[in-house]
Design an enzyme around this catalytic site. Structure first.
Site, short mmCIF file in Angstrom:
data_model
loop_
_atom_site.label_atom_id
_atom_site.label_comp_id
_atom_site.label_asym_id
_atom_site.label_seq_id
_atom_site.Cartn_x
_atom_site.Cartn_y
_atom_site.Cartn_z
N TYR A 160 0.82 -1.22 0.00
CA TYR A 160 0.00 0.00 0.00
C TYR A 160 0.85 1.26 0.00
CZ TYR A 160 -0.31 -1.06 5.17
OH TYR A 160 -0.08 -1.37 6.48
N LYS A 175 4.81 3.69 5.16
CA LYS A 175 5.52 2.74 4.28
C LYS A 175 5.87 3.41 2.94
CE LYS A 175 5.46 -1.18 6.73
NZ LYS A 175 6.69 -1.79 7.25
#
Ligand code: NAP
Length: 297
Positions: A160, A175
């Site tokens: 993601y 992330k």
């Protein structure tokens, strides 16, 4: 049919002793996927340092390494704290040695609709995932540059980072930052012999999943049928990818983020499934203004 099952646990693609005489530091290496990665480094001869906050987690990692005859050291560290990260590297250097490999694996995560997310929840996840990865990488980079020694960093990411992660706004944003940081550091530190790569796990169920993840409705129902691979990943497959990326056989690979998910993140249907709002997917009631449930600030 789906993708073939991997070779059994205990096997390795790289030559025995690939990491002999080397130290691999794995943050969060006492549980789940971090432990599976730690074990594969240990199997190939590395002395593995497990850094995390909870002594029980560290001993679980140490026991898994001892079970395959690998040496390990557990060191207490909260990677959000720059001074603690400095002390972690001091302790490594005074003990097994300056880590040759750093795996930034530690993370915190729990699903929550963005409109319910407290500032504290946002900050906590970003602090562990993005800031912690930066602090550990910075310490590794500074010491390797000063010592004129090559090294390798593996940052554990999530797909993601590219797509956004409905229900995981904090972790997905963090992330994405980690993926971007991987690319910057690979260029900055290439001249010093330091490679920096990312490694993204797909669906890898494991026994240490935190309650908040376990509690996602239908989390493990028909795992296999939700993947083009027709199966979930086996944690050792992630360990094999990490050891390859850190090995001399990937010596010209840097700034790359490798996805190990059987192509799951590229899935598209001819007709996309109907949209179900995140609150509904999580079985949350209607939104109301005011502090979100469980908010601490
Ligand atoms: P996990 O079991 O929840 O483990 C997280 C680890 O991080 C724990 O060992 C924890 O140890 C450590 N940790 C958390 N906060 C820390 C802090 N402030 N300082 C030091 N250590 C800390 O996670 P996992 O499921 O194995 O996931 C491992 C990695 O893969 C993560 O980066 C995750 O985002 C990524 N990932 C996992 C999946 C999956 O399917 N599981 C999918 C995509 C990406 P202590 O509690 O002892 O500190």
């Amino acid at each position: 049919m789906g993708l073939p099952e991997p070779p059994p646990l205990g096997t390795a693609a790289l030559p025995p002793g690939t990491f002999a005489g080397q130290v691999a530091l794995v943050t969060g290496g006492g549980t789940g996927l971090g432990r599976a990665i730690a074990v594969e480094f240990g199997r190939l001869g590395a002395h593995v340092v497990i850094a995390s906050r909870d002594p029980e987690h560290r001993s679980a990692g140490g026991a898994a390494l001892a079970a395959i005859g690998a040496a390990s050291t557990g060191i207490a560290c909260d990677i959000r704290d720059a001074a603690a990260v400095g002390a972690l590297f001091d302790e490594c250097e005074a003990g097994p040695g300056l880590p040759d490999v750093l795996v930034n694996n530690a993370a915190g995560n729990f699903p929550v609709p963005a409109e319910d997310m407290s500032p504290n929840a946002w900050r906590t996840v970003v602090d562990i995932v993005l800031n912690g990865t930066f602090l550990c990488s910075r310490e590794f980079g500074r010491r390797h540059i000063a010592a004129d020694r090559p090294g390798s960093i593996i940052n554990i990411g999530a797909s993601y980072a590219w797509t956004g992660g409905p229900g995981f706004a904090h972790s997905a944003a963090a992330k994405a930052g980690v993926k971007n940081l991987t690319e910057t550091l690979a260029v900055e530190w290439g001249p010093y012999g330091i490679r920096v790569n990312g490694l993204v796990p797909g669906l890898f169920p494991h026994e240490d999943e935190v309650e908040a993840i376990r509690a996602v409705p239908d989390r493990h129902r028909s795992d296999a049928l939700r993947q083009p691979a027709m199966r979930a990943g086996a944690p050792r497959e992630l360990g094999w990818a990490a050891t390859f990326l850190a090995s001399p056989f990937a010596g010209f690979v840097s700034g790359h983020t490798m996805v190990v998910d059987g192509a799951n993140w590229q899935r598209r249907a001819m007709l996309m499934p109907e949209v179900v709002p995140v609150r509904e997917q999580m079985g949350r009631g209607p939104f109301t203004m005011g502090p979100p449930p469980g908010a601490t600030s």
